[in-house]
Design a protein around this motif. Structure first.
Motif, short mmCIF file in Angstrom:
data_model
loop_
_atom_site.label_atom_id
_atom_site.label_comp_id
_atom_site.label_asym_id
_atom_site.label_seq_id
_atom_site.Cartn_x
_atom_site.Cartn_y
_atom_site.Cartn_z
N THR A 51 0.88 -1.10 -0.01
CA THR A 51 0.15 -0.25 -0.09
C THR A 51 0.90 1.18 -0.04
OG1 THR A 51 -0.13 0.49 2.38
CG2 THR A 51 -1.76 -1.23 1.57
N ILE A 52 0.37 2.39 -0.45
CA ILE A 52 1.03 3.87 -0.35
C ILE A 52 1.46 4.11 1.06
CG2 ILE A 52 0.86 6.20 -0.81
CD1 ILE A 52 -1.08 5.38 -3.16
N PRO A 53 0.63 3.88 2.21
CA PRO A 53 1.29 4.28 3.43
C PRO A 53 2.43 3.31 3.69
CG PRO A 53 -1.24 4.38 3.37
CD PRO A 53 -0.66 3.77 2.16
N ASN A 54 2.29 2.17 3.40
CA ASN A 54 3.37 1.13 3.86
C ASN A 54 4.69 1.44 3.03
OD1 ASN A 54 1.98 -0.26 5.63
ND2 ASN A 54 1.28 -2.03 4.28
N ALA A 55 4.39 1.82 1.64
CA ALA A 55 5.60 2.15 1.04
C ALA A 55 6.69 3.29 1.79
CB ALA A 55 5.11 2.77 -0.38
N ILE A 56 5.65 4.33 2.44
CA ILE A 56 6.38 5.37 3.06
C ILE A 56 7.17 4.80 4.29
CG2 ILE A 56 5.66 7.49 4.50
CD1 ILE A 56 3.53 8.09 2.57
N GLY A 57 6.54 3.93 5.05
CA GLY A 57 7.18 3.16 6.07
C GLY A 57 8.33 2.62 5.63
N TYR A 58 8.36 1.91 4.62
CA TYR A 58 9.49 1.31 4.04
C TYR A 58 10.84 2.23 3.98
CZ TYR A 58 6.28 -2.48 3.15
OH TYR A 58 5.43 -3.67 3.25
N VAL A 59 10.22 3.58 3.22
CA VAL A 59 11.35 4.23 3.10
C VAL A 59 11.74 4.73 4.35
CG1 VAL A 59 11.92 6.67 2.12
CG2 VAL A 59 10.52 4.90 0.89
N ARG A 60 11.11 5.24 5.35
CA ARG A 60 11.46 5.55 6.76
C ARG A 60 12.43 4.58 7.40
NH1 ARG A 60 7.36 6.08 10.70
NH2 ARG A 60 8.60 7.52 11.77
N LEU A 61 12.21 3.33 7.16
CA LEU A 61 12.64 2.19 7.87
C LEU A 61 14.19 2.29 7.14
CD1 LEU A 61 12.97 0.01 10.06
CD2 LEU A 61 12.00 -1.43 8.11
N ALA A 62 14.37 2.39 5.85
CA ALA A 62 15.54 2.20 5.03
C ALA A 62 16.32 3.52 5.55
CB ALA A 62 15.12 2.06 3.55
N LEU A 63 15.75 4.48 5.70
CA LEU A 63 16.57 5.69 5.87
C LEU A 63 17.38 5.81 7.29
CD1 LEU A 63 14.55 8.66 4.58
CD2 LEU A 63 16.59 7.84 3.75
N ILE A 64 16.83 4.91 8.23
CA ILE A 64 17.31 4.89 9.74
C ILE A 64 19.14 4.37 9.53
CG2 ILE A 64 17.54 3.50 11.82
CD1 ILE A 64 14.66 3.62 11.90
#
Length: 226
Positions: A51-64
């Motif tokens: 989903t679009i919200p989960n895609a944002i979550g994946y990006v947030r996780l990858a940026l850590i």
């Protein structure tokens, strides 16, 4: 995976349409959370990862990890690039929530992923501030212990079928905590220390509420025999 399990039922689609139709400013930005949680986020529902919200979550996780590399490469923990990435991860917490409310694309995975990323971000910032002594280490130790405890509590809840719902004190407390880490890494250690104390008081209060709810859930469960 069974394909029909990834699709919303007619009742869920109707609920999503009704939710979008009554979006107000307060509801859009998460200030109004009255009413029951979206049914797609509850225990037992399919994860619905794409989903679009989960895609944002994946990006947030990858940026850590990107933040950690930038911070530890700085020499003093006060890299402008690291601070910008840290702030982006923190503030984008709003974006996935707004995307979910606008599109109606709620999911069980999103309900689990969002607080996980927030806790990993807090732990990452605390590690950087500890390493470079940007904030009082005792406060960072308390904060890190609290976040690790909450990760364990959520895991316990998932194991025994309890939904650990974010309370308002914890929801509000995350912002002085993240702001404390942000300002300390931006060179404003005094501001960061004050916000750290405020944040610790709030998140410890919220933790007491979580523990109380967990004990109530445990007491309500039928005792096993044999």
């Amino acid at each position: 995976m069974d394909e029909p399990s990834l699709k919303s039922t007619p009742a869920e689609r109707a609920a999503e349409a009704a939710e979008r139709a009554r979006l107000t400013f307060r509801r859009l930005f998460g200030l109004d959370r009255s009413g029951p949680p979206p049914p797609q986020t509850l225990r037992g529902q399919p994860l619905r990862p794409w989903t679009i919200p989960n895609a944002i979550g994946y990006v947030r996780l990858a940026l850590i990890p990107v933040f950690l590399v930038l911070a530890f490469s700085s020499g003093d923990g006060q890299s402008a690039a690291a601070v910008i990435v840290f702030g982006l991860i923190g503030w984008s917490d709003y974006f996935d929530g707004i995307a979910a409310r606008v599109t109606g694309l709620y999911s069980r995975l999103g309900a689990l992923l969002d607080p996980l990323v927030d806790r990993l971000l807090v732990l990452s910032g605390a590690i950087v501030c500890w390493h470079f002594e940007l904030l009082p280490r005792w406060g960072l130790a308390v904060l890190a212990a609290r976040e690790l405890f909450m990760l364990g509590l959520v895991r316990w809840g998932l194991r025994y079928g309890a939904d650990i719902k974010i309370n308002w004190l914890g929801r509000l407390g995350v912002w002085p905590v993240l702001s404390a880490l942000f300002f300390a890494m931006a060179g404003l250690e005094t501001v960061g220390a004050v916000l750290l104390y405020v944040g610790i008081a709030m998140v410890l209060g919220s933790t007491a509420q979580y523990v109380r709810e967990g004990l109530r859930f445990r007491a309500s469960r039928p005792s096993s025999t044999g």
